[in-house]
Design a protein around this motif. Structure first.
Motif, PDB file in Angstrom:
ATOM      1  N   ASP A   1       0.843  -1.196   0.000  1.00 23.88           N
ATOM      2  CA  ASP A   1       0.000   0.000   0.000  1.00 23.88           C
ATOM      3  C   ASP A   1       0.879   1.246   0.000  1.00 23.88           C
ATOM      4  O   ASP A   1       1.598   1.514   0.968  1.00 23.88           O
ATOM      5  CB  ASP A   1      -0.905  -0.020   1.234  1.00 23.88           C
TER       6      ASP A   1
ATOM      7  N   SER B   1      -0.475   4.331  -0.605  1.00 26.93           N
ATOM      8  CA  SER B   1      -1.374   5.484  -0.510  1.00 26.93           C
ATOM      9  C   SER B   1      -0.992   6.381   0.661  1.00 26.93           C
ATOM     10  O   SER B   1      -0.224   5.988   1.549  1.00 26.93           O
ATOM     11  CB  SER B   1      -2.813   5.010  -0.331  1.00 26.93           C
TER      12      SER B   1
ATOM     13  N   ALA C   1      -1.648   4.796   3.996  1.00 31.37           N
ATOM     14  CA  ALA C   1      -0.949   3.554   4.338  1.00 31.37           C
ATOM     15  C   ALA C   1      -0.618   3.505   5.825  1.00 31.37           C
ATOM     16  O   ALA C   1      -0.072   4.451   6.395  1.00 31.37           O
ATOM     17  CB  ALA C   1       0.317   3.410   3.514  1.00 31.37           C
TER      18      ALA C   1
ATOM     19  N   THR D   1       2.535  -1.508   7.171  1.00 32.59           N
ATOM     20  CA  THR D   1       2.741  -1.866   5.766  1.00 32.59           C
ATOM     21  C   THR D   1       4.194  -2.265   5.513  1.00 32.59           C
ATOM     22  O   THR D   1       5.122  -1.560   5.906  1.00 32.59           O
ATOM     23  CB  THR D   1       2.359  -0.685   4.861  1.00 32.59           C
TER      24      THR D   1
ATOM     25  N   GLY E   1      -1.022  -4.051   3.645  1.00 30.57           N
ATOM     26  CA  GLY E   1      -1.490  -2.820   4.275  1.00 30.57           C
ATOM     27  C   GLY E   1      -2.425  -3.131   5.424  1.00 30.57           C
ATOM     28  O   GLY E   1      -2.847  -4.276   5.627  1.00 30.57           O
TER      29      GLY E   1
ATOM     30  N   LEU F   1      -8.912  -0.441   1.274  1.00 34.12           N
ATOM     31  CA  LEU F   1      -7.606  -1.102   1.300  1.00 34.12           C
ATOM     32  C   LEU F   1      -7.558  -2.228   0.269  1.00 34.12           C
ATOM     33  O   LEU F   1      -6.590  -2.344  -0.503  1.00 34.12           O
ATOM     34  CB  LEU F   1      -7.327  -1.663   2.695  1.00 34.12           C
TER      35      LEU F   1
ATOM     36  N   ARG G   1      -7.348  -0.968  -3.187  1.00 32.03           N
ATOM     37  CA  ARG G   1      -6.004  -0.483  -3.535  1.00 32.03           C
ATOM     38  C   ARG G   1      -5.106  -1.644  -3.960  1.00 32.03           C
ATOM     39  O   ARG G   1      -4.231  -1.486  -4.813  1.00 32.03           O
ATOM     40  CB  ARG G   1      -5.391   0.292  -2.363  1.00 32.03           C
ATOM     41  N   LEU G   2      -5.312  -2.806  -3.355  1.00 32.83           N
ATOM     42  CA  LEU G   2      -4.585  -3.990  -3.826  1.00 32.83           C
ATOM     43  C   LEU G   2      -5.000  -4.321  -5.258  1.00 32.83           C
ATOM     44  O   LEU G   2      -4.149  -4.615  -6.113  1.00 32.83           O
ATOM     45  CB  LEU G   2      -4.850  -5.182  -2.910  1.00 32.83           C
TER      46      LEU G   2
END
Length: 528
Positions: A397, A399, A402, A406, A504, A515, A518-519
């Motif tokens: 992650d 971002s 995050a 992480t 993350g 989350l 985002r993966l």
């Protein structure tokens, strides 16, 4: 030449190659392994591994066999020539991976256990006595030409005249520091500057032997030396080749026994190996080319002062294996494989740099410099070692949201589920894990559900023992590992990759869907 195309052709079958073959075989891939030696190597090289690596061995089903001989180390000390303790590393604890922090082992026993694990997977074939001579890359596969060798009555390898060519969708070079694969493909290598020769002695004990100072470094400028156990039945001593010393003299058994006389005598043990190793540091600046990848010492070298050489290679294997699995099953684009070096190279570079730094401290032979070093330790002027490296790049992650966990290793605790009790991976299975202290189901979008299903993700909600009677099909956090982890890190859910690193985490349960998406975006970016 056969028309069969293996999923993976692998060159090299040391512990890193064994681990990779087992992981790929476990996922059902057809793997052909070729090793130039006629059998498993009977002498040790590495002597240490940590909790993360033991969890990886657990994942391929050989941790229990390995446990039979390994020695869980409780501390590792550095002393000076006067016997003063400079620093103590406390290893008497359970690591985040659910195993003791550090282990000392006799490598041939470890390799036997890994080989036994590989043999459980019928899609993996292991071919000893074959040396690679030519690699040819094609658009959709790699061809490897090999030459067969056999051992004659004098123990020498002799070519039989037989050759063969095999094909694989991918080829992996797990073929050590003098890697044929790396050299044949002209993959660039950076020398990182460490170059010191040490005598290495390996001994098999005739009976139990214990010392007040069992495992550690003696930073004596007269002759730097280290000693440690190799599992429960062997020991190793290493000492520096001093300027001007005659190597022939150093390789005489009587010189070895004289050097280690304060600890051992011929009545205590048999000397099974006496050799001079040159400890080096280096890193391949390119770990792959087309469909060919490097792992282990083929990709990186470090001096042994942290005991992380083999460990780093096994991490390579775990990282590459889960990515190859997704690509070979068409669950991810081949671009995912670009994250292999992106993640592993900076991680291992941090470890190499630290090993070199530590090695320079140990290898001081100037008495004044050594005294200044010792005084700095006495004065508390030496900073503590840095935290162990984490993943900082690749498929994690990135971002603004995050979480701090992480890139760190995810936890493994003892759990109970449907009457089965043990370490979580054994009870619930391997692969992606979504671990939370809340029910995630009602918070997930269709896109998140689809991704979790595609990745065969284990959704885990550990509960305290006191709540067990009230929850059907509960995953019970027997030893409180997950409760402590969530509390200590101020996190309520983590998404853990198959190599046990955290993609993350989230503090607020409302953020869990974002989350996971985002993966999904991380995979998508590599497919564009």
């Amino acid at each position: 030449m056969s028309d069969e195309i293996f999923d993976v052709v692998q060159i090299g079958y040391g512990p890193v190659g064994q681990a990779l073959a087992a992981m790929l075989g476990q996922r059902g891939h057809n793997v052909a392994v070729f090793e130039r030696h006629s059998s498993l190597y009977a002498l040790p090289r590495a002597g240490h591994f940590d909790h993360e690596i033991m969890r990886i061995f657990q994942s391929v089903g050989c941790a229990e066999q390995i446990e039979e001989d390994v020695f869980p180390a409780t501390k590792y000390q550095w002393r000076n020539g006067k016997g003063e303790t400079l620093i103590t590393f406390d290893w008497d604890q359970v690591g985040v991976s659910g195993w003791m922090s550090d282990y000392l082992m006799f490598q041939p026993y470890l390799e036997n256990a890994l080989h036994h694990a590989v043999q459980q997977y019928p899609t993996v074939s292991v071919n000893h006595g074959w040396e690679a001579v030519e690699i040819t890359t094609h658009a959709d596969h790699v061809s490897l030409e090999l030459r067969q060798y056999m051992v004659d009555a004098q123990g020498r390898q002799q070519a039989t005249g037989e050759t063969k060519t095999v094909k694989g969708r991918y080829l992996v070079g797990a073929d050590g520091a003098n890697s044929f694969v790396r050299q044949h493909l002209n993959l660039p290598w950076t020398d990182l500057g460490f170059n010191e020769s040490w005598v290495v002695l390996d001994l098999k004990q005739k009976g139990p032997v214990h010392y007040e100072f069992d495992n550690g470094q003696i930073c004596d400028p007269k002759r730097p030396l280290c000693l440690f156990q190799l599992g429960k039945s062997h020991r190793r001593f290493e000492y520096m080749v001093m300027p001007g010393e005659d190597r022939e003299t150093l390789l005489r058994p009587e010189h070895a026994w004289e050097t280690i006389r304060p600890w051992m005598a011929p009545d205590d043990a048999d000397l099974i190996r006496q050799i001079i190793y040159t400890f080096k540091s280096g890193l391949a600046s390119q770990w792959s080319k087309d469909r060919v990848f490097l792992v282990g010492d083929a990709a990186h070298l470090m001096p042994p002062f942290l005991g992380q050489g083999m460990c780093s290679g096994v991490r390579d294997a775990k990282n590459l294996a889960w990515k190859l699995d997704l690509v070979l099953k068409d669950k991810a684009d081949a671009a995912l494989l670009e994250t292999y070096q992106q993640e592993r190279s900076p991680h291992v570079k941090e470890i190499i740099d630290l090993a070199v730094q530590v090695g320079k401290i140990s290898c001081m032979v100037d008495p004044e410099a050594a005294e200044a070093r010792d005084q700095a330790f006495r004065d508390g002027a030496v900073p503590p070692p840095p935290p162990f490296p984490i993943l900082r790049d690749g498929l994690i992650d990135h971002s603004a949201e995050a979480h701090s966990v992480t890139g760190e290793l995810g936890p493994q605790g003892q759990v109970r589920h449907l009457g089965k009790e043990g370490r979580c991976d054994d009870v619930l299975g391997l692969g992606w894990q979504l671990i939370s202290n809340f029910d995630v189901d009602e918070l997930l979008s269709d896109g998140s559900r689809e991704l979790l299903q595609l990745l065969e993700t284990r959704v885990i909600r550990p509960i305290p023992v006191v709540d067990e009677p009230n929850v059907a099909d509960a995953v019970v956090d027997i030893d409180g590992t997950y409760f402590r982890y969530f509390s200590a890190n101020n996190v309520s859910a983590i998404l853990v990759r198959p190599d046990f690193y955290v993609f993350g985490g989230v503090q607020d349960k409302a953020d869990i869907d974002a989350l996971i998406l985002r993966l999904r975006d991380g995979f998508s970016k590599r497919n564009d």
